[in-house]
Design a protein around this motif. Structure first.
Motif, PDB file in Angstrom:
ATOM      1  N   ALA A 119      12.118  -1.264 -18.788  1.00 55.63           N
ATOM      2  CA  ALA A 119      11.024  -2.232 -18.583  1.00 55.63           C
ATOM      3  C   ALA A 119      11.180  -4.236 -18.294  1.00 55.63           C
ATOM      4  N   ALA A 120      11.301  -4.082 -19.475  1.00 56.40           N
ATOM      5  CA  ALA A 120      11.452  -5.907 -20.149  1.00 56.40           C
ATOM      6  C   ALA A 120      13.104  -6.316 -19.726  1.00 56.40           C
ATOM      7  N   LEU A 121      14.722  -5.202 -19.682  1.00 55.83           N
ATOM      8  CA  LEU A 121      15.991  -5.418 -18.978  1.00 55.83           C
ATOM      9  C   LEU A 121      16.233  -5.810 -18.158  1.00 55.83           C
ATOM     10  N   THR A 122      15.549  -5.162 -17.508  1.00 58.66           N
ATOM     11  CA  THR A 122      14.724  -5.337 -15.968  1.00 58.66           C
ATOM     12  C   THR A 122      14.716  -6.716 -15.275  1.00 58.66           C
ATOM     13  N   GLN A 123      13.626  -7.024 -16.493  1.00 61.57           N
ATOM     14  CA  GLN A 123      13.396  -8.803 -16.317  1.00 61.57           C
ATOM     15  C   GLN A 123      14.258  -9.109 -16.198  1.00 61.57           C
ATOM     16  N   ILE A 124      14.948  -9.082 -17.766  1.00 65.87           N
ATOM     17  CA  ILE A 124      15.768 -10.063 -18.466  1.00 65.87           C
ATOM     18  C   ILE A 124      16.393 -10.077 -17.531  1.00 65.87           C
ATOM     19  N   GLU A 125      17.565  -9.136 -16.858  1.00 62.55           N
ATOM     20  CA  GLU A 125      18.391  -8.916 -16.048  1.00 62.55           C
ATOM     21  C   GLU A 125      18.139 -10.131 -14.365  1.00 62.55           C
ATOM     22  N   ARG A 126      17.173 -10.093 -14.021  1.00 63.10           N
ATOM     23  CA  ARG A 126      16.892 -11.114 -12.483  1.00 63.10           C
ATOM     24  C   ARG A 126      15.689 -12.130 -13.330  1.00 63.10           C
ATOM     25  N   ARG A 127      16.255 -12.668 -14.683  1.00 63.26           N
ATOM     26  CA  ARG A 127      15.570 -13.989 -15.058  1.00 63.26           C
ATOM     27  C   ARG A 127      13.941 -14.701 -14.929  1.00 63.26           C
ATOM     28  N   LEU A 128      13.304 -13.182 -14.460  1.00 63.26           N
ATOM     29  CA  LEU A 128      12.116 -13.710 -14.821  1.00 63.26           C
ATOM     30  C   LEU A 128      10.818 -13.064 -16.167  1.00 63.26           C
ATOM     31  N   PHE A 129      10.328 -13.938 -16.872  1.00 65.68           N
ATOM     32  CA  PHE A 129       9.507 -13.298 -17.372  1.00 65.68           C
ATOM     33  C   PHE A 129       9.337 -11.486 -17.394  1.00 65.68           C
ATOM     34  N   PHE A 130       8.644 -12.065 -18.554  1.00 64.83           N
ATOM     35  CA  PHE A 130       8.259 -10.305 -18.992  1.00 64.83           C
ATOM     36  C   PHE A 130       7.199  -9.909 -19.918  1.00 64.83           C
ATOM     37  N   GLN A 131       5.943  -9.150 -20.048  1.00 63.67           N
ATOM     38  CA  GLN A 131       4.684  -8.788 -20.729  1.00 63.67           C
ATOM     39  C   GLN A 131       4.837  -7.864 -21.122  1.00 63.67           C
ATOM     40  N   GLY A 132       4.659  -7.021 -21.831  1.00 62.63           N
ATOM     41  CA  GLY A 132       4.783  -5.728 -22.443  1.00 62.63           C
ATOM     42  C   GLY A 132       3.629  -5.249 -23.615  1.00 62.63           C
ATOM     43  N   THR A 133       3.182  -3.818 -23.969  1.00 62.74           N
ATOM     44  CA  THR A 133       3.239  -3.840 -25.221  1.00 62.74           C
ATOM     45  C   THR A 133       3.412  -2.416 -25.257  1.00 62.74           C
ATOM     46  N   ALA A 134       3.461  -2.339 -27.052  1.00 55.50           N
ATOM     47  CA  ALA A 134       4.519  -0.819 -27.542  1.00 55.50           C
ATOM     48  C   ALA A 134       3.442  -0.929 -28.822  1.00 55.50           C
ATOM     49  N   HIS A 135       3.631   0.522 -29.032  1.00 52.99           N
ATOM     50  CA  HIS A 135       3.313   0.403 -30.418  1.00 52.99           C
ATOM     51  C   HIS A 135       4.506   1.022 -31.434  1.00 52.99           C
ATOM     52  N   GLU A 136       4.736  -0.071 -32.709  1.00 50.95           N
ATOM     53  CA  GLU A 136       5.463  -0.005 -33.989  1.00 50.95           C
ATOM     54  C   GLU A 136       4.901   0.662 -35.050  1.00 50.95           C
ATOM     55  N   ARG A 137       5.606   1.062 -35.741  1.00 48.21           N
ATOM     56  CA  ARG A 137       5.706   1.286 -37.431  1.00 48.21           C
ATOM     57  C   ARG A 137       6.166   0.762 -38.318  1.00 48.21           C
ATOM     58  N   LEU A 138       5.161   0.006 -38.796  1.00 52.83           N
ATOM     59  CA  LEU A 138       5.783   0.047 -40.017  1.00 52.83           C
ATOM     60  C   LEU A 138       5.743   0.225 -41.438  1.00 52.83           C
TER      61      LEU A 138
END
Length: 340
Positions: A199-218
């Motif tokens: 999802a992020a790379l699709t928006q980057i390629e189209r040069r549009l803004f991207f917003q999303g949420t994700a879980h990360e392990r510290l």
């Protein structure tokens, strides 16, 4: 022989000033108080972004070019005439073309035998790079401390998709620093990684803004839910410069940075402007008058015939924001338009 060699390697302060003036790094000025004559060297004109001798040298002109927040650091003309001047100060100067330079000004007053001020001399040195480096180091220190304590960070993304993170992010996540700069998706838990990256790379390629949420392990084993937003950044000529972004815990309000705000403003398109005008019951002429641009420019903006980095777009967005319009990034990659 030693003395001769040493002499060949030394030069006077006047010669040094001449060399640095030729490189656009310094300048000098003087004000003879009795007759009112003011003289600027060619280098001082150039430091201020002016053509040498094309403008009459005056202390008032110098003050007008100093950043409004820094003008208190320079004495008023009346104080100069009385010889009340600081020995050294640092100010920002806004050149006529809009660029900003940081100058270190050294001033010296000369007095008559009776103690009356008769002249003021000054030199200026361009210390922009030094000041910028100092500020960058301080910003980087604060960025690292903020991620260590709050897990909030502003970052940039280059044209090569390399992410510039503070080093402390690698410490928090227990991953090599170079790895997360080249592959920031490595911090996301495996079961969410592929979908988020696509999802992020699709928006980057189209040069549009991207917003999303994700879980990360510290590194300490805790699982955190993050909100991540990135926006394209363009210069005033519409040239794509890369992206800027922000990452923060999903439960926290997004602390919009100036760079991120500018990127979001550049994402406002014609249909956003039309929707905003409808909420305000504004005509195109109303928006033109509020933003200080022409009616034809507003029409080009609403027909998407102006490039996204244009100053007129930012002026129109700012005028709408002052009138109560809000442009809100949504998780599906769209901008919502609302009125507060």
């Amino acid at each position: 022989m030693f003395h001769s060699a040493l002499s060949a390697l030394t030069f006077s302060s006047g010669e040094f000033l001449t060399i640095t003036e030729r490189r656009g790094l310094s300048g000098a000025w003087s004000w003879v108080l009795a007759g009112g004559e003011q003289i600027w060297s060619p280098g001082f004109f150039r430091l201020l972004g002016l053509v040498p001798n094309a403008t009459k040298a005056s202390y008032d002109l110098l003050l007008s070019l100093v950043h409004p927040e820094d003008r208190h650091r320079l004495p008023a003309p009346g104080e100069v005439r009385q010889g009340h001047i600081p020995h050294e100060t640092i100010v920002r100067v806004i050149r006529p073309n809009g660029t900003v330079r940081v100058l270190s000004l050294v001033m010296e007053a000369r007095f008559s035998a009776e103690g009356r001020p008769i002249a003021v001399n000054g030199t200026a040195l361009d210390v922009t790079d030094r000041e910028q480096l100092s500020r960058m180091r301080e910003v980087e220190r604060r960025r690292g401390a903020l991620y260590l304590t709050e897990h909030i960070v502003a970052f940039s993304v280059g044209l090569d998709l390399r992410h510039e993170f503070p080093f402390e992010m690698a410490q928090v996540h227990g991953l090599p620093y170079e790895e997360i700069c080249l592959d920031p998706y490595a911090m996301i838990v495996p079961e969410e990684r592929a979908a988020f990256q696509d999802a992020a790379l699709t928006q980057i390629e189209r040069r549009l803004f991207f917003q999303g949420t994700a879980h990360e392990r510290l590194a300490n084993g805790e699982l955190w839910h993050f909100k991540i937003i990135t926006v394209p950044v363009l210069d005033p000529d519409g040239v794509y410069l890369g992206r800027c972004g922000l990452k923060c815990p999903a439960r926290s309000p997004i602390p919009i940075s100036s760079a991120l705000s500018k990127g979001l403003d550049q994402a406002v398109t014609g249909h956003h402007l039309r929707a905003a005008r409808a909420l305000l019951d504004w005509s195109m002429m109303d928006l033109a008058q509020a933003s200080g641009v022409s009616h034809s420019t507003v029409r080009r903006l609403e027909e998407d015939r102006e490039h996204r980095g244009s100053r007129s777009r930012l002026q129109a967005v700012e005028a709408l924001r002052r009138a109560g319009i809000r442009f809100i990034p949504m998780d599906d990659g769209t901008l919502a338009v609302g009125k507060s």
